[in-house]
Scaffold this active site. Structure first.
Site, short mmCIF file in Angstrom:
data_model
loop_
_atom_site.label_atom_id
_atom_site.label_comp_id
_atom_site.label_asym_id
_atom_site.label_seq_id
_atom_site.Cartn_x
_atom_site.Cartn_y
_atom_site.Cartn_z
N MET A 51 -7.95 5.19 11.31
CA MET A 51 -7.13 4.08 12.14
C MET A 51 -7.03 2.68 11.64
O MET A 51 -7.46 1.91 11.86
CB MET A 51 -7.89 4.10 13.47
CG MET A 51 -7.20 3.18 14.55
SD MET A 51 -5.72 4.17 15.12
CE MET A 51 -6.11 4.93 16.43
N GLY A 52 -6.03 2.92 10.48
CA GLY A 52 -5.61 1.73 9.86
C GLY A 52 -4.34 1.43 10.26
O GLY A 52 -3.99 1.98 11.39
N ARG A 53 -3.56 0.72 9.77
CA ARG A 53 -2.17 0.07 10.07
C ARG A 53 -1.31 1.14 10.46
O ARG A 53 -0.84 1.19 11.47
CB ARG A 53 -1.48 -0.82 9.11
CG ARG A 53 -2.16 -2.03 9.08
CD ARG A 53 -1.47 -2.74 7.81
NE ARG A 53 -1.96 -2.02 6.64
CZ ARG A 53 -2.55 -2.86 5.53
NH1 ARG A 53 -2.75 -4.20 5.77
NH2 ARG A 53 -2.80 -2.20 4.55
N ILE A 54 -1.30 2.29 9.63
CA ILE A 54 -0.40 3.29 9.68
C ILE A 54 -0.86 4.37 10.91
O ILE A 54 0.01 4.85 11.74
CB ILE A 54 -0.17 4.02 8.55
CG1 ILE A 54 0.38 3.26 7.28
CG2 ILE A 54 0.88 5.30 8.86
CD1 ILE A 54 0.79 3.74 5.75
N THR A 95 0.69 12.59 6.03
CA THR A 95 1.58 11.91 5.21
C THR A 95 0.79 10.99 4.31
O THR A 95 1.49 9.86 3.78
CB THR A 95 2.39 10.76 6.32
OG1 THR A 95 1.26 10.12 6.99
CG2 THR A 95 3.52 11.52 7.21
N ARG A 148 -2.33 11.56 1.48
CA ARG A 148 -2.60 12.32 0.29
C ARG A 148 -2.68 13.60 0.16
O ARG A 148 -3.68 14.14 0.98
CB ARG A 148 -3.29 11.55 -0.75
CG ARG A 148 -3.09 9.89 -1.14
CD ARG A 148 -1.92 10.07 -2.09
NE ARG A 148 -1.57 8.69 -2.71
CZ ARG A 148 -0.59 7.80 -2.07
NH1 ARG A 148 0.13 8.14 -1.16
NH2 ARG A 148 -0.51 6.55 -2.75
N GLU A 154 1.71 17.14 -6.75
CA GLU A 154 3.26 16.60 -6.71
C GLU A 154 4.04 16.72 -7.86
O GLU A 154 3.43 16.06 -8.85
CB GLU A 154 3.20 15.29 -5.92
CG GLU A 154 2.75 15.54 -4.50
CD GLU A 154 2.86 14.25 -3.56
OE1 GLU A 154 3.62 13.18 -4.14
OE2 GLU A 154 2.28 14.16 -2.52
N HIS A 193 7.36 13.64 -0.20
CA HIS A 193 6.84 12.32 -0.15
C HIS A 193 8.04 11.10 -0.04
O HIS A 193 8.01 10.50 -0.95
CB HIS A 193 6.12 12.04 -1.71
CG HIS A 193 4.93 11.14 -1.54
ND1 HIS A 193 3.88 11.17 -2.37
CD2 HIS A 193 4.73 9.86 -0.78
CE1 HIS A 193 3.06 10.13 -2.02
NE2 HIS A 193 3.50 9.50 -0.93
N ALA A 220 7.94 9.16 2.92
CA ALA A 220 7.74 8.33 4.11
C ALA A 220 8.07 7.09 4.05
O ALA A 220 8.63 6.41 5.04
CB ALA A 220 6.08 8.33 4.13
C1 GLV Z 1 -1.04 0.41 5.09
O1 GLV Z 1 -1.84 0.92 5.75
C2 GLV Z 1 0.18 -0.18 5.14
O2 GLV Z 1 0.40 -0.71 6.40
O3 GLV Z 1 0.86 -0.51 4.53
C1 GLV Z 2 3.13 6.07 -0.92
O1 GLV Z 2 2.62 7.20 -0.75
C2 GLV Z 2 2.58 4.63 -1.02
O2 GLV Z 2 1.04 4.66 -1.40
O3 GLV Z 2 3.25 3.70 -0.90
#
Ligand code: GLV
Ligand code: GLV
Length: 329
Positions: free
Chosen positions: A155-158, A237, A239, A268, A287, A289
Site C-alpha cells: 500500500m504505497g502510492r500506487i 503491474t 515486477r 522481459e 510493461h 503502465a
Molecule cells: C511509486 O510508488 C510512485 O508513486 O511513483
Molecule cells: C517501471 O516499471 C518503473 O519502475 O518505472
C-alpha cells in the site's frame, strides 16, 4: 570547464533529453534495443554520469569499470536493476522517478483488472476470429466488480491510487498487506491491514504494488495461488519475478484462480513459447503502465535533473541512497 560526460542508454522524451544535452556532453544510445553488457561497459567507462533504464543491469563490476562515475539516474521508479549498496559503497548517487507515474500505473492495474474479470481480450479475439454467430445467454460470463473485495499487496502510492479507484468508483472493500500501516488508506478508503493469508483468502481481486527484493521475490507461487478464491483475478503491474511464472500458468490452467492481468513478466520480454501468452484467461501487456504523455515527460525531466545534480554535486531531486551524501565522489 568541459561539460560532464554522460551516457544515456536510450532515447527518452525530449523534455529530459534537452536538459541533459544542454548541461552535459551526452552520448545517447539511439538503437531501439538496449546496449549489450559489453557495449554498456565501454560507453560508461569514461563517464561522470549514467542515465539508465530498467533493462540495464547495473552491478558492482560495471561500476568498477567506470572510475569517474558519480551518478546512476534510473528512468523508472523501480530500481531493482541497480545494486544500490554497491553504488553507495563506491560513493555513487542513485536516482529514480517516483510520484509521476502513480496514476498511470493505477489506471493500468485497473484496466487489467476489469479486462481480465470481464474477459475482454478473449472476447475481442473471439469476434476477430469469426466465432460470433449470435448473442449468447451463457457465453463470455465474467466476474462482477461492484461491491467486491480488492486485496492490495503493497500500500504505497500506487497501491493507494489503485485502492482509491476500486473503493470510490466500484464500492469495493479494501484489504491490504504491507510492512507498514497506511493511516490515510485506513481513514479515506476504510482499508483494513491484514496478513497475507487473510488477504489471499478473502479478496476477490488481488493487485500487487510492492517492490522487488529478496523478501518479495517469488511471493506468488502455487502455495499462495491455492489460498486464493477460484474466482480470483490476479493483477501484477509491479515486477515479474514477484511471481513464480510456471506456478501461475498452472493455477490459470487448472482453474485454481479465474484470470490474471500482467504488465510485467519474468524475464522481459517473455519467451515467445511462454504459455501465459496463449492462455485465454491471461492478459499480458508489454510493461506499459507508465506509458502516458505526462508520465513519460515527467519521468524524463526528473531523470535528467537527477543526472545533472549527480554530476554537479547537488542533492538529487529523487534520491534512492541519500546516505551516500557524506562520501560521494
Ligand atoms: C511509486 O510508488 C510512485 O508513486 O511513483
Ligand atoms: C517501471 O516499471 C518503473 O519502475 O518505472
Amino acid at each position: 570547464m568541459p561539460k560532464p560526460k554522460v551516457f544515456v542508454t536510450r532515447l527518452i522524451p525530449e523534455a529530459g533529453l534537452k536538459k541533459v544535452r544542454e548541461a552535459c556532453d551526452a552520448d545517447v544510445w539511439s538503437e531501439p534495443l538496449p546496449p549489450s553488457a559489453d557495449e554498456l561497459r565501454k560507453r560508461v567507462a569514461g563517464c561522470d554520469g549514467l542515465l539508465s533504464l530498467l533493462t540495464e543491469r547495473i552491478d558492482g563490476a560495471l561500476l568498477d569499470s567506470a572510475p569517474r562515475l558519480k551518478v546512476v539516474s534510473n528512468y523508472a521508479v523501480g530500481f531493482n536493476n541497480i545494486d544500490v549498496p554497491a553504488a553507495t559503497e563506491r560513493g555513487i548517487c542513485v536516482g529514480n522517478t517516483p510520484g509521476v507515474l502513480t496514476d498511470a500505473t493505477a489506471d493500468m492495474a485497473f484496466s487489467l483488472l476489469i479486462s481480465a474479470a470481464r474477459r475482454i481480450v478473449e472476447s475481442q479475439k473471439y469476434a476477430e476470429q469469426g466465432h460470433w454467430k449470435t448473442w449468447e445467454p451463457l457465453g463470455h460470463i465474467g466476474q462482477d466488480l461492484v461491491g467486491r473485495t480488492i486485496g492490495i499487496v503493497g500500500m504505497g502510492r500506487i497501491g493507494f491510487a489503485m485502492a482509491k479507484r476500486c473503493h470510490g468508483g466500484w464500492g469495493m472493500k479494501v484489504l491490504y498487506h504491507d510492512l507498514h500501516p497506511n493511516a490515510t488508506a485506513e481513514k479515506e478508503l476504510s482499508a483494513t491491514r491484514v496478513d497475507l493469508d487473510r488477504l489471499l483468502a478473502e479478496s476477490d481481486f488481488i493487485s500487487v504494488h510492492t517492490d522487488l527484493n529478496d523478501t518479495t521475490r517469488g511471493m506468488f507461487n502455487t502455495a499462495t495461488f491455492k489460498k486464493m478464491k477460484p474466482t480470483a483475478v490476479f493483477v501484477n503491474t509491479a515486477r515479474g519475478p514477484l511471481v513464480v511464472e510456471p506456478d501461475l500458468v498452472e493455477a490459470l490452467q487448472q482453474g485454481t484462480i479465474f484470470a490474471a492481468g500482467l504488465d510485467v513478466t519474468d524475464p522481459e520480454p517473455p519467451r515467445t513459447d511462454n504459455p501465459l501468452l496463449r492462455l485465454p484467461n491471461c492478459i499480458v501487456a508489454p510493461h506499459i503502465a507508465s506509458a502516458t504523455v505526462s508520465s513519460r515527460n515527467a519521468m524524463a525531466e526528473i531523470a535528467a535533473d537527477n543526472l545533472i545534480a549527480g554530476v554537479t554535486g547537488q542533492p538529487l531531486r529523487a534520491w534512492v541512497n541519500p546516505e551516500v551524501a557524506a562520501r560521494r565522489k
